[in-house]
Motif scaffolding. Structure first.
Motif, PDB file in Angstrom:
ATOM      1  N   ALA B 123       0.853  -1.197   0.000  1.00 33.87           N
ATOM      2  CA  ALA B 123       0.000   0.000   0.000  1.00 33.87           C
ATOM      3  C   ALA B 123       0.892   1.252   0.000  1.00 33.87           C
ATOM      4  CB  ALA B 123      -0.897   0.006   1.228  1.00 33.87           C
ATOM      5  N   ILE B 124       0.421   2.281  -0.700  1.00 33.36           N
ATOM      6  CA  ILE B 124       1.248   3.462  -0.970  1.00 33.36           C
ATOM      7  C   ILE B 124       0.676   4.688  -0.249  1.00 33.36           C
ATOM      8  CG2 ILE B 124       1.967   5.026  -2.838  1.00 33.36           C
ATOM      9  CD1 ILE B 124       3.369   2.323  -2.840  1.00 33.36           C
ATOM     10  N   LEU B 125       1.588   5.586   0.240  1.00 36.37           N
ATOM     11  CA  LEU B 125       1.164   6.851   0.856  1.00 36.37           C
ATOM     12  C   LEU B 125       0.797   7.853  -0.234  1.00 36.37           C
ATOM     13  CD1 LEU B 125       3.928   7.326   3.573  1.00 36.37           C
ATOM     14  CD2 LEU B 125       1.500   6.935   4.020  1.00 36.37           C
ATOM     15  N   GLU B 126      -0.383   8.469  -0.083  1.00 42.01           N
ATOM     16  CA  GLU B 126      -0.813   9.484  -1.050  1.00 42.01           C
ATOM     17  C   GLU B 126      -0.682  10.869  -0.415  1.00 42.01           C
ATOM     18  OE1 GLU B 126      -1.566   8.839  -4.116  1.00 42.01           O
ATOM     19  OE2 GLU B 126      -1.562   6.637  -3.916  1.00 42.01           O
ATOM     20  N   ASP B 127      -0.863  11.877  -1.237  1.00 42.89           N
ATOM     21  CA  ASP B 127      -0.808  13.266  -0.775  1.00 42.89           C
ATOM     22  C   ASP B 127      -1.744  13.483   0.412  1.00 42.89           C
ATOM     23  OD1 ASP B 127      -0.238  15.918  -0.629  1.00 42.89           O
ATOM     24  OD2 ASP B 127      -1.591  16.511  -2.246  1.00 42.89           O
ATOM     25  N   GLY B 128      -1.235  13.976   1.516  1.00 39.34           N
ATOM     26  CA  GLY B 128      -2.066  14.252   2.681  1.00 39.34           C
ATOM     27  C   GLY B 128      -2.148  13.109   3.673  1.00 39.34           C
ATOM     28  N   ASP B 129      -1.585  11.943   3.348  1.00 40.84           N
ATOM     29  CA  ASP B 129      -1.621  10.817   4.284  1.00 40.84           C
ATOM     30  C   ASP B 129      -0.697  11.058   5.479  1.00 40.84           C
ATOM     31  OD1 ASP B 129      -3.406   9.588   2.756  1.00 40.84           O
ATOM     32  OD2 ASP B 129      -2.094   7.978   2.025  1.00 40.84           O
ATOM     33  N   THR B 130      -0.851  10.184   6.461  1.00 46.64           N
ATOM     34  CA  THR B 130      -0.047  10.322   7.659  1.00 46.64           C
ATOM     35  C   THR B 130       0.893   9.130   7.805  1.00 46.64           C
ATOM     36  OG1 THR B 130      -1.853  11.486   8.720  1.00 46.64           O
ATOM     37  CG2 THR B 130      -0.125  10.653  10.156  1.00 46.64           C
ATOM     38  N   ILE B 131       2.131   9.430   8.131  1.00 48.44           N
ATOM     39  CA  ILE B 131       3.091   8.361   8.391  1.00 48.44           C
ATOM     40  C   ILE B 131       2.848   7.858   9.808  1.00 48.44           C
ATOM     41  CG2 ILE B 131       5.533   7.813   8.637  1.00 48.44           C
ATOM     42  CD1 ILE B 131       6.117  10.024   6.616  1.00 48.44           C
ATOM     43  N   ARG B 132       2.608   6.540   9.954  1.00 45.64           N
ATOM     44  CA  ARG B 132       2.260   5.981  11.269  1.00 45.64           C
ATOM     45  C   ARG B 132       3.495   5.731  12.107  1.00 45.64           C
ATOM     46  NH1 ARG B 132      -3.140   4.824   9.764  1.00 45.64           N
ATOM     47  NH2 ARG B 132      -3.396   6.959   9.427  1.00 45.64           N
ATOM     48  N   ASP B 133       4.495   5.186  11.424  1.00 44.49           N
ATOM     49  CA  ASP B 133       5.648   4.671  12.156  1.00 44.49           C
ATOM     50  C   ASP B 133       6.682   5.776  12.319  1.00 44.49           C
ATOM     51  OD1 ASP B 133       7.517   3.143  13.330  1.00 44.49           O
ATOM     52  OD2 ASP B 133       7.778   1.727  11.662  1.00 44.49           O
ATOM     53  N   THR B 134       6.711   6.385  13.505  1.00 44.21           N
ATOM     54  CA  THR B 134       7.645   7.497  13.696  1.00 44.21           C
ATOM     55  C   THR B 134       8.541   7.235  14.892  1.00 44.21           C
ATOM     56  OG1 THR B 134       6.160   8.697  15.147  1.00 44.21           O
ATOM     57  CG2 THR B 134       6.010   9.198  12.802  1.00 44.21           C
ATOM     58  N   GLN B 135       9.676   7.864  14.860  1.00 43.71           N
ATOM     59  CA  GLN B 135      10.626   7.728  15.963  1.00 43.71           C
ATOM     60  C   GLN B 135      10.985   9.125  16.424  1.00 43.71           C
ATOM     61  OE1 GLN B 135      14.035   5.360  14.868  1.00 43.71           O
ATOM     62  NE2 GLN B 135      15.242   6.334  16.501  1.00 43.71           N
ATOM     63  N   SER B 136      10.746   9.413  17.703  1.00 46.36           N
ATOM     64  CA  SER B 136      10.922  10.771  18.205  1.00 46.36           C
ATOM     65  C   SER B 136      12.395  11.144  18.300  1.00 46.36           C
ATOM     66  CB  SER B 136      10.297  10.914  19.591  1.00 46.36           C
ATOM     67  OG  SER B 136       8.907  10.830  19.465  1.00 46.36           O
ATOM     68  N   ALA B 137      12.592  12.412  18.553  1.00 46.20           N
ATOM     69  CA  ALA B 137      13.957  12.893  18.725  1.00 46.20           C
ATOM     70  C   ALA B 137      14.551  12.312  19.987  1.00 46.20           C
ATOM     71  CB  ALA B 137      13.962  14.409  18.807  1.00 46.20           C
ATOM     72  N   LEU B 138      15.845  12.110  19.952  1.00 45.21           N
ATOM     73  CA  LEU B 138      16.520  11.688  21.167  1.00 45.21           C
ATOM     74  C   LEU B 138      16.711  12.907  22.044  1.00 45.21           C
ATOM     75  CD1 LEU B 138      19.291   9.282  19.883  1.00 45.21           C
ATOM     76  CD2 LEU B 138      17.155   8.706  21.035  1.00 45.21           C
ATOM     77  N   VAL B 139      16.246  12.804  23.271  1.00 43.80           N
ATOM     78  CA  VAL B 139      16.463  13.912  24.190  1.00 43.80           C
ATOM     79  C   VAL B 139      17.506  13.472  25.196  1.00 43.80           C
ATOM     80  CG1 VAL B 139      15.413  15.452  25.871  1.00 43.80           C
ATOM     81  CG2 VAL B 139      14.132  14.727  23.870  1.00 43.80           C
ATOM     82  N   LEU B 140      18.542  14.215  25.278  1.00 42.04           N
ATOM     83  CA  LEU B 140      19.710  13.819  26.050  1.00 42.04           C
ATOM     84  C   LEU B 140      19.355  13.523  27.508  1.00 42.04           C
ATOM     85  CD1 LEU B 140      22.562  13.480  25.062  1.00 42.04           C
ATOM     86  CD2 LEU B 140      23.121  15.727  26.013  1.00 42.04           C
ATOM     87  N   GLU B 141      18.506  14.376  28.092  1.00 41.72           N
ATOM     88  CA  GLU B 141      18.149  14.202  29.494  1.00 41.72           C
ATOM     89  C   GLU B 141      17.454  12.856  29.717  1.00 41.72           C
ATOM     90  OE1 GLU B 141      17.754  16.840  27.734  1.00 41.72           O
ATOM     91  OE2 GLU B 141      17.923  18.693  28.887  1.00 41.72           O
ATOM     92  N   GLU B 142      16.573  12.491  28.782  1.00 40.57           N
ATOM     93  CA  GLU B 142      15.859  11.219  28.939  1.00 40.57           C
ATOM     94  C   GLU B 142      16.819  10.045  28.865  1.00 40.57           C
ATOM     95  OE1 GLU B 142      12.745  11.103  26.069  1.00 40.57           O
ATOM     96  OE2 GLU B 142      11.576  12.668  27.092  1.00 40.57           O
ATOM     97  N   LEU B 143      17.778  10.148  27.924  1.00 39.70           N
ATOM     98  CA  LEU B 143      18.763   9.079  27.790  1.00 39.70           C
ATOM     99  C   LEU B 143      19.525   8.889  29.090  1.00 39.70           C
ATOM    100  CD1 LEU B 143      20.404   9.578  24.291  1.00 39.70           C
ATOM    101  CD2 LEU B 143      18.889   7.742  25.060  1.00 39.70           C
ATOM    102  N   ILE B 144      19.938  10.000  29.661  1.00 36.50           N
ATOM    103  CA  ILE B 144      20.720   9.923  30.892  1.00 36.50           C
ATOM    104  C   ILE B 144      19.881   9.323  32.015  1.00 36.50           C
ATOM    105  CG2 ILE B 144      21.864  11.322  32.668  1.00 36.50           C
ATOM    106  CD1 ILE B 144      22.599  13.245  30.366  1.00 36.50           C
ATOM    107  N   GLN B 145      18.592   9.771  32.059  1.00 36.08           N
ATOM    108  CA  GLN B 145      17.699   9.255  33.094  1.00 36.08           C
ATOM    109  C   GLN B 145      17.561   7.736  32.975  1.00 36.08           C
ATOM    110  OE1 GLN B 145      13.973  11.247  32.936  1.00 36.08           O
ATOM    111  NE2 GLN B 145      14.025  11.674  35.125  1.00 36.08           N
ATOM    112  N   GLN B 146      17.356   7.274  31.729  1.00 37.09           N
ATOM    113  CA  GLN B 146      17.243   5.837  31.489  1.00 37.09           C
ATOM    114  C   GLN B 146      18.483   5.111  31.974  1.00 37.09           C
ATOM    115  OE1 GLN B 146      16.512   4.994  27.396  1.00 37.09           O
ATOM    116  NE2 GLN B 146      14.330   5.486  27.582  1.00 37.09           N
ATOM    117  N   PHE B 147      19.626   5.688  31.590  1.00 39.77           N
ATOM    118  CA  PHE B 147      20.903   5.076  31.933  1.00 39.77           C
ATOM    119  C   PHE B 147      21.059   4.963  33.447  1.00 39.77           C
ATOM    120  CE2 PHE B 147      25.508   5.696  32.725  1.00 39.77           C
ATOM    121  CZ  PHE B 147      25.974   4.538  32.116  1.00 39.77           C
ATOM    122  N   VAL B 148      20.703   6.054  34.134  1.00 38.32           N
ATOM    123  CA  VAL B 148      20.850   6.064  35.590  1.00 38.32           C
ATOM    124  C   VAL B 148      19.909   5.053  36.241  1.00 38.32           C
ATOM    125  CG1 VAL B 148      20.498   7.461  37.663  1.00 38.32           C
ATOM    126  CG2 VAL B 148      21.689   8.413  35.682  1.00 38.32           C
TER     127      VAL B 148
END
Lengths: 266, 154, 273
Positions: B123-148
């Motif tokens: 199935a193909i994305l057409e003009d105006g469609d929405t991409i479902r599968d997204t990956q958010s920005a890496l936020v440094l603070e969250e990474l550190i929190q996870q690590f800790v």
């Protein structure tokens, strides 16, 4: 003791008198600007304007472009040595373009303009005053504000923004020469990073608004100093110096205010 | 009044140079495009966190710039970020429904951009469609929190 | 005087800052004559011309030119009146960015709608009158002082004014150009039936062309009359000026303490220090 006190009073009185003088000069200058800049130019007025455009614009072009080129090159060189430490040298284009368009082009072009064209305007008008040309024009029944001052003011208003654009373009090109051709930054990232971060309205547009403000202030100061000076050789040389000093200070001070309003989130 | 042709010519050239310079600043430096808007199409993508993504950021595919971020709004239904992308026309009808969009960072401190990678869905994305599968920005603070917190649980 | 007055100056007071320049002067300048206003340097002769031209406003009193009070006119009416006046400035005051021809053409271009051909003919006639038709392509910087003044004169008469004000026309001229200027002023006055006001302190030349003279000193008119009566005037202030004596009522020395006290005072001060 009494004399100490008296001296203090005298000092304060002198300050007050100085303040009155300054306010009076400002009022005169404002009236002067209003009287000379407003009005519909005649056919001949257009031609007078054209001549002044040549004088303040075309003849200032060389110094502005050469300075722009060198400043762009220096920016690239300095920026590269800093950015390369963070592995971010591909952001060079962005850095060069933003510093030039937001700050350096309007400010440095205005300073050069004050030195090159502003001082010449003051000296020229001062000489016309000292040799009674302005008075004799008045006696012939022609208003020197409209005939001599207005074309010079408007030429300055138009010429400086154009010079600023030229400064920016040449500076970015100079940055390209040093960054890409010499230091080996990838050409694609120089331009694409620049394009991704420079906004036409808020960076180029605001830079041009700045240069318009500077153009009004510098030309106004230059022309008013020429018109208002003491018509002697000494008066002319003093007024020429004043033009450069006042307009440089005004440009730098106003630059801070404008930057705070435009980019500082005020 | 005597007229001087060379002077008039000089002033004309001067003003022309100003206009050309402005065009250069518009097209080459700030990346305005003269091409008509019909040559692009629009996709939307929702991200839980866009980090430092800005409008006009690049959209790339395998490192090649294929479009730009047009606008970023807050989606008040899901309380996440709705990012509108404007992509080159030759990709229309080429991207599968399971295309993923990730917010990436150029270098350690560089600007943030969106990277697309194609999936295998027919199935193909057409003009105006929405991409479902997204990956958010890496936020440094969250990474550190996870690590800790990982360190703590170990 | 039986002549028709062209300019009447009535009880004019004028001061610049705290310095009083005029303390109530009265003058009548007759039509069609050469009237000279003379006086030592610094008595405000040029200021008087500027008052007549409406560039300065007196503190008190009034100046009437051809029935119109100069300082009660609107700006527009004043500029219309100025078209009927020509003024020759001390320095010539030629516009440095225009050549000789354009300088003389300037008043014609701004105040008339004449065709270029007409303007050309008129300018050449005016330049012919001052003998500088051949110099029309020179710039003001290329002219000698006397030539510049003659071009300025041609410009002042370009619009065929009824009144010409001469500000120190003879200052700093060599004897030849001085003679030329004297001749010109006399000739122009006769040929164009002008009213001329000459401000000067060159006695010989001024006496030779003036029909009537006023002598200014200390902000007042101290003497007036025809050259003949003024020459015979016994008032010491007048005779000092007319005969050019170095000392008299106008002292040679700038006001100071006596020389003796000045020197002695300095000597005691040095010793004390």
């Amino acid at each position: 003791m009494q004399s100490r006190f008296q001296q203090g009073v005298d000092q304060i009185a002198r300050l007050g008198r100085k303040g009155c003088d300054v306010m009076e000069a400002l009022g005169r200058a404002g009236l002067f600007l209003a009287q000379s800049a407003v009005g519909v130019p005649s056919r001949e007025g257009w031609y007078l304007w054209l001549r002044q455009m040549h004088f303040v614009g075309v003849l200032s072009l060389a110094i502005v472009l050469v300075s722009g080129l060198f400043i762009g090159m220096v920016l690239a060189l300095q920026g590269y040595t800093i950015l390369v430490d963070f592995g971010a040298e591909q952001a060079l284009g962005q850095m060069v373009a933003l510093s030039l368009l937001r700050e350096l082009a309007p400010v440095v072009a205005a300073l050069l303009f004050a030195g090159r064209a502003g001082s010449a305007l003051t000296a020229e008008i001062g000489l016309m005053k000292a040799t009674e040309q302005l008075t004799s024009m008045e006696m012939i029944g022609v208003d020197p504000l409209r005939r001599v001052i207005a074309p010079r003011l408007w030429a300055g208003f138009v010429a400086l923004p154009i010079l600023t654009v030229g400064f920016g373009v040449v500076g970015i090109w100079g940055g390209y020469l040093v960054g890409v051709e010499w230091l080996g930054v990838f050409e694609g990232s120089y331009w694409s990073n620049m394009q991704a971060s420079v906004s036409f309205v808020s960076d180029v547009g605001n830079g041009i608004i700045k240069s318009l403000v500077f153009a009004v202030v510098v030309t106004w100061i230059a022309v008013f100093q020429g018109y208002d000076l003491v018509p002697t050789s000494e008066g002319i040389s003093r007024a020429t110096t004043r033009t450069v000093v006042y307009s440089s200070l005004a440009v730098l001070g106003l630059d801070f205010v404008l930057t705070a309003v435009m980019f500082g989130g005020l | 009044m005597k007229r001087s042709k060379t002077m008039e010519f000089g002033v004309g050239l001067f003003m022309l140079a100003g206009i050309v310079g402005l065009v250069f600043l518009g097209l080459r430096v700030s990346g305005l495009s003269l091409s008509a808007p019909s040559e692009t199409f629009r996709l939307e993508a929702n991200f839980a966190n866009i980090g430092g993504l800005k409008p006009r950021a690049r959209v790339t595919m395998a490192g090649v710039t294929v479009g730009r971020v047009e606008s970023i709004d807050l989606d008040t239904e899901w309380y996440d970020a709705k990012v509108t992308l404007r992509l080159d026309n030759d990709l229309e009808g080429q991207l599968s429904q399971d295309t993923t969009a990730a917010i990436l960072t150029a270098g350690l401190l560089g600007e943030q951009y969106i990277g697309l990678s194609v999936g295998g869905d027919p199935a193909i994305l057409e003009d105006g469609d929405t991409i479902r599968d997204t990956q958010s920005a890496l936020v440094l603070e969250e990474l550190i929190q996870q690590f800790v917190s990982n360190m703590a649980s170990n | 005087m039986t002549d028709v007055p062209f300019i009447e100056i009535e009880d004019v007071h004028f001061s610049r800052g705290s310095h009083e320049i005029f303390r109530g002067i009265n003058m009548v300048i007759p039509q069609g004559k050469v009237t000279a206003i003379m006086g030592p340097s610094g008595t405000g002769k040029t200021t008087l011309l500027k008052l007549i031209g409406g560039q300065l406003t007196p503190d008190r009193g009034r100046i009437i030119v051809d029935g119109q009070d100069v300082h009660r006119l609107s700006r527009k009416a004043l500029f219309t009146l100025r078209k009927r006046m020509g003024m020759l400035f001390q320095s010539g005051a030629l516009f440095s960015d225009l050549d000789v021809f354009e300088n003389v053409a300037f008043p014609l271009r701004v105040h008339t709608d004449l065709s270029d051909v007409m303007i050309r003919d008129l300018v050449l006639l005016k330049l012919e009158a001052v003998g500088l038709r051949g110099a029309r392509h020179l710039t003001p910087a290329e002219l000698s002082g006397g030539m510049a003044r003659r071009v300025a004169l041609a410009r002042a008469i370009a619009l065929d004014p009824e009144l010409i004000l001469y500000d120190e026309p003879f200052v700093g001229q060599d004897p030849i150009s001085m003679g030329v200027l004297v001749q010109l002023i006399k000739r122009l006055n006769q040929a164009l039936e002008l009213t001329s006001v000459v401000v000067s302190h060159d006695i010989k030349e001024t006496l030779s062309i003036a029909d009537y003279l006023y002598l200014l000193a200390d902000g007042q008119v101290v003497a007036e009359g025809t050259p003949h009566t003024l020459n015979a005037n016994q008032d010491p202030r007048v005779s000092q000026f007319v005969h050019g004596e170095p000392d008299g009522p106008v002292p040679f020395h700038y006001p100071a303490e006596t020389l003796y006290r000045d020197i002695l005072g300095q000597a005691t001060a040095t010793r004390a220090g």
